[in-house]
Scaffold this active site. Structure first.
Site, mmCIF file in Angstrom:
data_model
loop_
_atom_site.group_PDB
_atom_site.id
_atom_site.type_symbol
_atom_site.label_atom_id
_atom_site.label_comp_id
_atom_site.label_asym_id
_atom_site.label_seq_id
_atom_site.Cartn_x
_atom_site.Cartn_y
_atom_site.Cartn_z
ATOM 1 N N ARG A 46 0.820 -1.211 0.000
ATOM 2 C CA ARG A 46 0.000 0.000 0.000
ATOM 3 C C ARG A 46 0.860 1.270 0.000
ATOM 4 O O ARG A 46 0.428 2.319 -0.475
ATOM 5 C CB ARG A 46 -0.901 0.024 1.227
ATOM 6 C CG ARG A 46 -2.110 -0.905 1.144
ATOM 7 C CD ARG A 46 -2.934 -0.784 2.424
ATOM 8 N NE ARG A 46 -4.119 -1.625 2.403
ATOM 9 C CZ ARG A 46 -5.313 -1.239 1.985
ATOM 10 N NH1 ARG A 46 -5.472 -0.001 1.546
ATOM 11 N NH2 ARG A 46 -6.346 -2.053 1.993
ATOM 12 N N ASP A 87 -3.328 -1.398 -3.870
ATOM 13 C CA ASP A 87 -4.353 -1.754 -2.890
ATOM 14 C C ASP A 87 -4.870 -3.125 -3.299
ATOM 15 O O ASP A 87 -5.601 -3.262 -4.276
ATOM 16 C CB ASP A 87 -5.476 -0.720 -2.894
ATOM 17 C CG ASP A 87 -6.577 -1.061 -1.895
ATOM 18 O OD1 ASP A 87 -6.519 -2.148 -1.283
ATOM 19 O OD2 ASP A 87 -7.506 -0.250 -1.740
ATOM 20 N N LYS A 142 2.640 -18.010 6.106
ATOM 21 C CA LYS A 142 1.609 -18.228 7.113
ATOM 22 C C LYS A 142 1.186 -16.899 7.739
ATOM 23 O O LYS A 142 1.933 -15.925 7.641
ATOM 24 C CB LYS A 142 2.100 -19.217 8.171
ATOM 25 C CG LYS A 142 2.996 -18.610 9.257
ATOM 26 C CD LYS A 142 3.274 -19.640 10.321
ATOM 27 C CE LYS A 142 4.017 -19.038 11.492
ATOM 28 N NZ LYS A 142 3.203 -18.414 12.518
ATOM 29 N N ASP A 171 6.870 -22.739 5.516
ATOM 30 C CA ASP A 171 7.107 -22.832 6.949
ATOM 31 C C ASP A 171 8.610 -22.625 7.104
ATOM 32 O O ASP A 171 9.402 -23.512 6.769
ATOM 33 C CB ASP A 171 6.694 -24.193 7.502
ATOM 34 C CG ASP A 171 6.803 -24.263 9.025
ATOM 35 O OD1 ASP A 171 7.730 -23.627 9.571
ATOM 36 O OD2 ASP A 171 5.986 -24.943 9.662
ATOM 37 N N HIS A 172 9.007 -21.456 7.581
ATOM 38 C CA HIS A 172 10.432 -21.111 7.525
ATOM 39 C C HIS A 172 11.291 -22.030 8.380
ATOM 40 O O HIS A 172 12.510 -22.111 8.171
ATOM 41 C CB HIS A 172 10.654 -19.636 7.912
ATOM 42 C CG HIS A 172 10.475 -19.343 9.367
ATOM 43 N ND1 HIS A 172 9.283 -18.925 9.896
ATOM 44 C CD2 HIS A 172 11.352 -19.400 10.401
ATOM 45 C CE1 HIS A 172 9.420 -18.732 11.191
ATOM 46 N NE2 HIS A 172 10.659 -19.007 11.530
ATOM 47 N N LYS A 176 15.652 -24.070 8.023
ATOM 48 C CA LYS A 176 16.751 -24.011 8.981
ATOM 49 C C LYS A 176 17.696 -25.196 8.772
ATOM 50 O O LYS A 176 17.270 -26.321 8.544
ATOM 51 C CB LYS A 176 16.213 -24.002 10.418
ATOM 52 C CG LYS A 176 15.470 -22.712 10.774
ATOM 53 C CD LYS A 176 14.980 -22.741 12.203
ATOM 54 C CE LYS A 176 14.246 -21.454 12.562
ATOM 55 N NZ LYS A 176 15.143 -20.282 12.592
ATOM 56 N N GLU A 210 10.194 -18.872 23.665
ATOM 57 C CA GLU A 210 10.495 -17.493 23.308
ATOM 58 C C GLU A 210 10.579 -16.647 24.566
ATOM 59 O O GLU A 210 9.822 -16.863 25.520
ATOM 60 C CB GLU A 210 9.402 -16.915 22.401
ATOM 61 C CG GLU A 210 9.213 -17.652 21.084
ATOM 62 C CD GLU A 210 8.097 -17.031 20.263
ATOM 63 O OE1 GLU A 210 8.411 -16.266 19.338
ATOM 64 O OE2 GLU A 210 6.925 -17.306 20.571
ATOM 65 N N ASP A 229 -0.463 -20.392 16.531
ATOM 66 C CA ASP A 229 0.686 -19.631 16.041
ATOM 67 C C ASP A 229 1.931 -20.496 15.886
ATOM 68 O O ASP A 229 2.710 -20.303 14.952
ATOM 69 C CB ASP A 229 0.984 -18.472 17.000
ATOM 70 C CG ASP A 229 2.088 -17.558 16.490
ATOM 71 O OD1 ASP A 229 2.083 -17.236 15.284
ATOM 72 O OD2 ASP A 229 2.949 -17.157 17.287
ATOM 73 N N HIS A 234 5.007 -24.941 12.863
ATOM 74 C CA HIS A 234 6.402 -25.270 13.138
ATOM 75 C C HIS A 234 6.561 -26.579 13.915
ATOM 76 O O HIS A 234 7.345 -27.454 13.532
ATOM 77 C CB HIS A 234 7.064 -24.147 13.946
ATOM 78 C CG HIS A 234 6.984 -22.806 13.289
ATOM 79 N ND1 HIS A 234 7.043 -22.632 11.919
ATOM 80 C CD2 HIS A 234 6.857 -21.556 13.810
ATOM 81 C CE1 HIS A 234 6.951 -21.349 11.629
ATOM 82 N NE2 HIS A 234 6.838 -20.680 12.763
ATOM 83 N N LYS A 332 5.543 -17.949 25.276
ATOM 84 C CA LYS A 332 6.188 -16.638 25.279
ATOM 85 C C LYS A 332 6.592 -16.263 26.704
ATOM 86 O O LYS A 332 6.022 -16.764 27.669
ATOM 87 C CB LYS A 332 5.246 -15.576 24.707
ATOM 88 C CG LYS A 332 5.028 -15.711 23.199
ATOM 89 C CD LYS A 332 4.263 -14.534 22.643
ATOM 90 C CE LYS A 332 4.193 -14.588 21.114
ATOM 91 N NZ LYS A 332 5.534 -14.475 20.488
#
Length: 484
Positions: A46, A87, A142, A171-172, A176, A210, A229, A234, A332
């Protein structure tokens, strides 16, 4: 259709993911001469920028998020970049985007990093502008929905324009190095595969911890929670790689065929096999941090039932893993940032050293994924000495630190590999639709169980390993979480 793209469209090109990961990854690939000289990168979002404005934006992002030693030929990389404001919710503007990406001789790759609500209008716009043909493939970041139903809606919208062989769900974690090394560890070493089953393995732990809190993701996270999440994508991908049968070959179809079998074999989780938590104010690394309720603010904080921590005892109901519990844990504001897989082997059936006063402990394999990439195998060894008063045994770690084992090798961002695979057309490290839907089916069943039992998150102080009930979840089976 096999082709190496010479055009890459980045949707969400001015967003946080682009600044931290995508632009630095592409710049690194450019510096290492891993992408063709003809590849042009067109950013769109945007933000009202022109080509020069986007290049300045990219330069600032690289200077902030990319190590200086990897920033070679910045000018050459920036010259690859152009920009088209868009947009995504309206068809207007897609024709101009198509014009910007024109003159492709080989094909186009699209990386879609937008809010899930924009997926369908974006796909419609791409079709409208002729950017969904056979020489176009699309990568999807995702989250792909919030449930099986919404995921199917997104997948149906994508499938209307892009066939499965041109759809790359990211899925990063699969990019790895140590995650890929898990397959090498299992399938390139005769040492492990014969004992990689319920006869020799007592349990497996997977932890994704985390230290951060919401970090500006208030609206998204409060709608998602830890289960959707982190576990849905993952952690279940890590579980599938641990549990999968040996594929017939190292290719996309064979590997993903085996992963989806694992995901479909996951047993429904009972009410007593999960623990949820929500952090309160505490301390991380000696610094005070606010609680989840405080970060949400007075309007929503006291009423939110969103879990910031979840622990699950899972089972894979197949021949290889029958009876082996898998303990999954993520949260977290935990004491440290760590992602690891712990494979706990069974005790030896009989110790010949017990008459000499020695005790044995079972072997343990720890696969560290982040922040440190390493593999550690704990084995029993004799403590040096004459042994006149008996024999003493002690666990000794056999440690392989990946950066040390492969000196001189560059430590790459996971997105470097994934973007390169998207450009070149290799689906091995991407997630297939049936995998995603099997994951969501299991996650939805857990959420339904929570709803039926009216499960509410238990509070835990920031800087601790979650609610005490999570410790009890493992300890009632005689298992301790691997926290040291």
């Amino acid at each position: 259709m096999s082709f190496t793209a010479d055009r890459l469209l980045l949707f969400g090109a001015t967003g946080d993911l682009s600044q931290r990961m995508l632009l630095p990854s592409l710049a690194a690939l450019h510096a290492d001469h891993l992408i063709g000289d003809d590849l042009q990168i067109i950013g769109t979002a945007r933000s009202d920028l022109d080509d020069a404005g986007f290049r300045n934006f990219a330069r600032e992002a690289l200077e902030k998020f990319m190590p200086a030693e990897r920033r070679s030929d910045m000018a050459g990389f920036l010259n690859r970049l152009s920009y088209q404001p868009l947009d995504a919710t309206t068809l207007e503007g897609y024709k101009e985007l198509a014009d910007k990406a024109c003159c492709s001789e080989h094909g186009t790759a699209i990386f879609l990093s937008t809010a899930p609500s924009l997926f369908e209008p974006t796909i419609a716009g791409l079709r409208h502008a002729g950017l969904a043909g056979e020489n176009v493939r699309i990568g999807l970041e995702k989250p792909l929905g919030t449930s099986l139903e919404t995921s199917c809606e997104i997948n149906d919208a994508v499938a209307a324009a892009f066939s499965e062989d041109r759809t790359y769900r990211i899925d990063h974690y699969l990019g790895k190095e140590t995650v890929q090394n898990l397959m090498a560890l299992r399938f390139a070493n005769i040492l492990f595969e014969p004992i990689w089953n319920s006869n020799y393995i007592e349990h497996v732990q997977i932890t994704v911890a985390e230290t951060v809190g919401l970090e500006g993701r208030v609206a998204f996270y409060d709608d998602a929670g830890a289960l959707r999440d982190m576990v849905q994508n993952h952690m279940l991908q890590l579980l599938a790689l641990v549990c999968m049968e040996p594929p017939t070959d190292f290719d996309a179809t064979a590997i993903r065929d085996e992963k989806v079998k694992v995901l479909r074999a996951l047993r429904k989780v009972d009410a007593g096999e999960t623990v949820t938590g929500q952090y309160r104010a505490g301390a991380i690394d000696g610094k005070s941090v606010p609680g989840y309720d405080e970060e949400l603010g007075p309007k929503d904080g006291g009423d939110s039932d969103t879990e910031t921590f979840v622990a699950i005892k899972a089972h894979v109901e197949n021949w290889r893993w029958k009876g082996v519990p898998f303990y999954l844990r993520t949260g977290k504001r935990l004491p440290e940032r760590v992602t690891e897989i712990v494979v706990q082997f069974r005790c030896i059936p009989h110790s010949i050293f017990s008459s000499k006063g020695a005790t044995t402990q079972p072997n343990r394999l720890v696969i560290g994924i982040q922040p440190d990439e390493n593999v550690t195998l704990n084995v029993m060894a004799k403590v040096p000495g004459l042994g006149r008063d008996g024999i003493r045994l002690r666990q000794v770690p056999l440690n392989i630190a990946m950066p040390d084992a492969f000196s001189g090798k560059t430590r790459r961002i996971a997105y470097e590999r994934l973007l390169l695979d998207l450009i070149e057309g290799d689906q091995t490290l991407f997630v297939r639709r049936d995998e995603v839907e099997a994951q969501w089916e299991w996650i939805d069943a857990i959420r339904a169980t929570w709803s039926e039992s009216d499960l509410k998150p238990k509070t835990y102080s920031a800087g601790t390993w979650g609610p005490s009930a999570a410790i009890a979840l493992a300890e009632r089976d005689g298992v301790s979480w691997h926290d040291e």
